[in-house]
Enzyme design. Structure first.
Site, PDB file in Angstrom:
ATOM      1  N   HIS A  62       0.880  -1.206  -0.132  1.00  8.07           N
ATOM      2  CA  HIS A  62       0.000   0.014   0.163  1.00  8.07           C
ATOM      3  C   HIS A  62       0.825   1.239  -0.048  1.00  8.07           C
ATOM      4  O   HIS A  62       0.618   2.240  -0.669  1.00  8.07           O
ATOM      5  CB  HIS A  62      -0.849  -0.029   1.243  1.00  8.07           C
ATOM      6  CG  HIS A  62      -1.667   1.216   1.168  1.00  8.07           C
ATOM      7  ND1 HIS A  62      -1.313   2.312   2.113  1.00  8.07           N
ATOM      8  CD2 HIS A  62      -3.032   1.665   0.770  1.00  8.07           C
ATOM      9  CE1 HIS A  62      -2.196   3.305   2.036  1.00  8.07           C
ATOM     10  NE2 HIS A  62      -3.235   3.063   1.257  1.00  8.07           N
ATOM     11  N   GLU A  65       1.921   2.144  -3.224  1.00  7.19           N
ATOM     12  CA  GLU A  65       1.102   2.655  -4.138  1.00  7.19           C
ATOM     13  C   GLU A  65       1.003   4.258  -4.249  1.00  7.19           C
ATOM     14  O   GLU A  65       0.600   4.820  -5.125  1.00  7.19           O
ATOM     15  CB  GLU A  65      -0.669   2.164  -3.698  1.00  7.19           C
ATOM     16  CG  GLU A  65      -1.753   2.857  -4.474  1.00  7.19           C
ATOM     17  CD  GLU A  65      -3.176   2.682  -3.388  1.00  7.19           C
ATOM     18  OE1 GLU A  65      -3.870   3.460  -3.629  1.00  7.19           O
ATOM     19  OE2 GLU A  65      -3.195   1.586  -2.906  1.00  7.19           O
ATOM     20  N   HIS A  66       1.400   4.732  -2.788  1.00  6.40           N
ATOM     21  CA  HIS A  66       1.614   6.116  -2.699  1.00  6.40           C
ATOM     22  C   HIS A  66       2.834   6.605  -3.500  1.00  6.40           C
ATOM     23  O   HIS A  66       2.947   7.576  -4.338  1.00  6.40           O
ATOM     24  CB  HIS A  66       1.289   6.474  -1.347  1.00  6.40           C
ATOM     25  CG  HIS A  66       0.291   6.631  -0.656  1.00  6.40           C
ATOM     26  ND1 HIS A  66      -0.697   7.453  -0.623  1.00  6.40           N
ATOM     27  CD2 HIS A  66      -0.552   5.369  -0.488  1.00  6.40           C
ATOM     28  CE1 HIS A  66      -1.837   7.255  -0.162  1.00  6.40           C
ATOM     29  NE2 HIS A  66      -1.889   5.781   0.235  1.00  6.40           N
ATOM     30  N   GLU A 142      -4.290   9.111   6.091  1.00  5.34           N
ATOM     31  CA  GLU A 142      -5.272   8.098   5.501  1.00  5.34           C
ATOM     32  C   GLU A 142      -6.030   7.131   6.505  1.00  5.34           C
ATOM     33  O   GLU A 142      -7.143   7.015   6.554  1.00  5.34           O
ATOM     34  CB  GLU A 142      -4.500   7.589   4.121  1.00  5.34           C
ATOM     35  CG  GLU A 142      -5.429   6.498   3.521  1.00  5.34           C
ATOM     36  CD  GLU A 142      -4.840   5.630   2.293  1.00  5.34           C
ATOM     37  OE1 GLU A 142      -5.631   4.836   1.717  1.00  5.34           O
ATOM     38  OE2 GLU A 142      -3.896   5.809   2.242  1.00  5.34           O
TER      39      GLU A 142
END
Length: 210
Positions: A62, A65-66, A142
Site C-alpha cells: 500500500h 501505491e503512494h 489516510e
C-alpha cells in the site's frame, strides 16, 4: 420460452477479442481494441499485496501505491499527475491482499505517454528519504480518516482478518500498522521495490480505441 439460439447469439456478440503475449523479460501484455470511444486505458497490475509481507513489514504494498506517484529519474516530483491532467486524462491506483494496480485513461493518441510514465515508474521510481517521509505522513493521515475515525473500519480491516488468519499474511491490514510504517527504512523499501515491481511480476492491460 427459453431460446437457446438467442442466448448463443448474445454470447457471440459480446465475446471480447484480445491479443495476449509474454515478452522476453517476463512482462505479460493483454491488448484489446475497442473503437467505441477515442480513448486508451492502461492498467498495470503488479502481483504484490499483503500476501507478500512479513511480520514487522506490513503495509509495504500500500505504501508503494503512494510512493510510486512521487516521481522518477526523468519525472520531477508531482509531475506525474501534471502529465495526465494536462493531456486530458485521469489516473489512480489501488492495493488489495493480492495485487497493486495503477491505471490511466487518456485520449487514444496519448498511448506513448502512458507507456512512458509506467515504464518510468517500473524502472526508475524515486525512493529517497524525502519521498518516503512525505508519503509516510500521507498514509498516517489516510489511516486516521478511513480506519480510526470510521465506525467498524478497524474491526473489518484489522481485527477480523487477524482472527481468520493466524499465520497467512492475509492477517495484516492492507494499510499496515503504524509502528511498521515508522520503523521501515529506505533500504527496506528499495529491497521491496526491486523484488516485486519488475516486469516478470507484472501484467499490462491496454484497451485502445480511435
Amino acid at each position: 420460452m427459453f431460446n437457446s439460439n438467442h442466448l448463443k447469439a448474445n454470447n457471440e456478440a459480446t465475446k471480447i477479442r484480445f491479443f495476449e503475449e509474454t515478452l522476453i523479460n517476463g512482462l505479460h501484455i493483454i491488448f484489446h481494441q475497442d473503437n467505441t470511444n477515442p480513448l486508451v486505458s492502461i492498467s498495470v497490475l503488479y502481483h504484490v499485496g499483503t500476501k507478500n509481507e512479513f511480520p514487522g513489514k506490513s503495509g509495504f504494498a500500500h505504501f508503494f501505491e503512494h510512493l510510486m506517484f512521487e516521481g522518477s529519474k526523468n519525472i520531477k516530483k508531482g509531475d506525474f499527475f501534471k502529465y495526465i491532467a494536462s493531456n486530458g486524462g485521469k489516473n489512480n491506483a489501488y492495493t488489495n491482499h493480492d495485487e497493486t494496480c495503477y491505471y490511466e485513461i487518456l485520449p487514444s493518441d496519448r498511448l506513448p505517454l502512458a507507456l512512458w510514465l509506467e515504464s518510468e515508474r517500473m524502472l526508475h521510481a524515486k525512493i529517497d528519504e524525502e519521498s518516503i517521509n512525505i508519503q509516510r505522513e500521507v498514509v498516517k493521515e489516510e489511516k486516521k480518516m478511513q480506519i480510526e475515525n470510521q465506525p467498524y473500519a478497524k474491526a473489518i480491516s484489522e481485527i477480523i482478518p487477524s482472527l481468520l488468519f493466524k499465520k497467512h499474511p492475509y492477517k495484516y491490514p492492507i494499510i499496515g500498522f503504524e509502528k511498521d510504517l515508522n520503523m521501515a527504512t529506505k533500504k527496506d523499501y528499495k529491497k521491496f521495490y526491486e523484488t516485486y515491481y519488475v516486469p516478470n511480476k507484472c501484467y499490462v492491460g491496454c484497451d485502445w480505441g480511435f
